[in-house]
Design a protein around this motif. Structure first.
Motif, PDB file in Angstrom:
ATOM      1  N   SER A 270      71.570  70.178  50.450  1.00 40.73           N
ATOM      2  CA  SER A 270      70.465  70.917  50.292  1.00 40.73           C
ATOM      3  C   SER A 270      69.286  70.293  49.917  1.00 40.73           C
TER       4      SER A 270
ATOM      5  N   PHE B  26      66.854  73.474  57.677  1.00 34.90           N
ATOM      6  CA  PHE B  26      66.703  74.552  56.332  1.00 34.90           C
ATOM      7  C   PHE B  26      65.935  75.286  56.754  1.00 34.90           C
TER       8      PHE B  26
ATOM      9  N   GLY C 277      71.451  74.655  54.620  1.00 37.20           N
ATOM     10  CA  GLY C 277      71.371  73.877  56.281  1.00 37.20           C
ATOM     11  C   GLY C 277      72.741  73.966  56.805  1.00 37.20           C
TER      12      GLY C 277
END
Lengths: 111, 112
Positions: A43, B90, B106
């Motif tokens: 992420s 996300f 995620g």
């Protein structure tokens, strides 16, 4: 359509060099700017944010903002192989809750 | 300090199936967001919640619904999944508008 543009790269730099990542934005109303690092399959991770014209330094990282030119940059000093990642630039405008992201620049630091 | 937690990490759906992606944050942030990330497209905002009790559409809301269950939790629902919804999703939160986003790890969703 409000946009944030980044060169997709890859940008290759040798270990120990300065990496310079650039970003332009189209909305003159943008007030806040963010740099995120994203490793493959992970992420986005916040590196720096900047609100005012000029430079902001944090360790090996320096963010630069030029609102007149609608230009934001991120400098990484003493680049390390662990800095190899995709760097995302984002811009936001107060009151909109909308952060516009660029597609990212892939950085490769060569050992 | 967990930050932003998303579940599940991976999911495979068949076209037409439904599912809910869960997100929770423990940073006492007011605002929460759902993004999708596709190759070459960058991160695109699906829905956001400026504060508890409010939700608003983002750039690509079609095919999705959201619920801000309380200050901590913000879920994303796909009522009838389509292959075009194959993506990485996300969840993010911020203390306020215009402040840095903090992302969850995620959810990688594949719709066949």
């Amino acid at each position: 359509q409000k946009e944030v543009e980044q060169n997709s790269g890859p940008l290759s730099v040798p270990e120990g060099a300065i990496a310079s990542l650039n970003c332009t934005y189209s909305d003159r109303g943008s007030q806040s700017f963010f740099w995120y690092r994203q490793y493959s399959g992970k992420s986005p991770e916040l590196i720096m944010f900047i609100y005012s014209n000029g430079d902001k330094e944090d360790g090996r990282f320096t963010a630069q903002l030029n609102k007149a030119s609608q230009y934001v940059s991120l400098l990484i000093r003493d680049s390390q192989p662990s800095d190899s990642a995709t760097y995302l630039c984002a811009a936001s405008t107060s009151g909109t809750y909308k952060y516009i992201f660029g597609t990212g620049t892939r950085l490769k630091v060569l050992a | 300090n967990a930050g932003v937690t998303q579940t599940p990490k991976f999911q495979v759906l068949k076209t037409g199936q439904s599912m809910t992606l869960q997100c929770a944050q423990d940073m006492n942030h007011n605002s929460m967001y759902w993004y999708r990330q596709d190759p070459g497209m960058g991160l695109r905002l699906i829905y956001y919640s400026a504060s508890e009790g409010t939700t608003d559409k983002g750039e690509v809301p079609n095919g999705y619904n959201v619920s801000r269950l309380n200050k901590r939790e913000f879920s994303l629902r796909l009522e009838s999944a389509a292959p075009s919804q194959t993506s990485v999703y996300f969840c993010a939160s911020s203390v306020a508008d215009n402040s840095p986003l903090h992302f969850g790890n995620g959810t990688r969703l594949t719709v066949t």
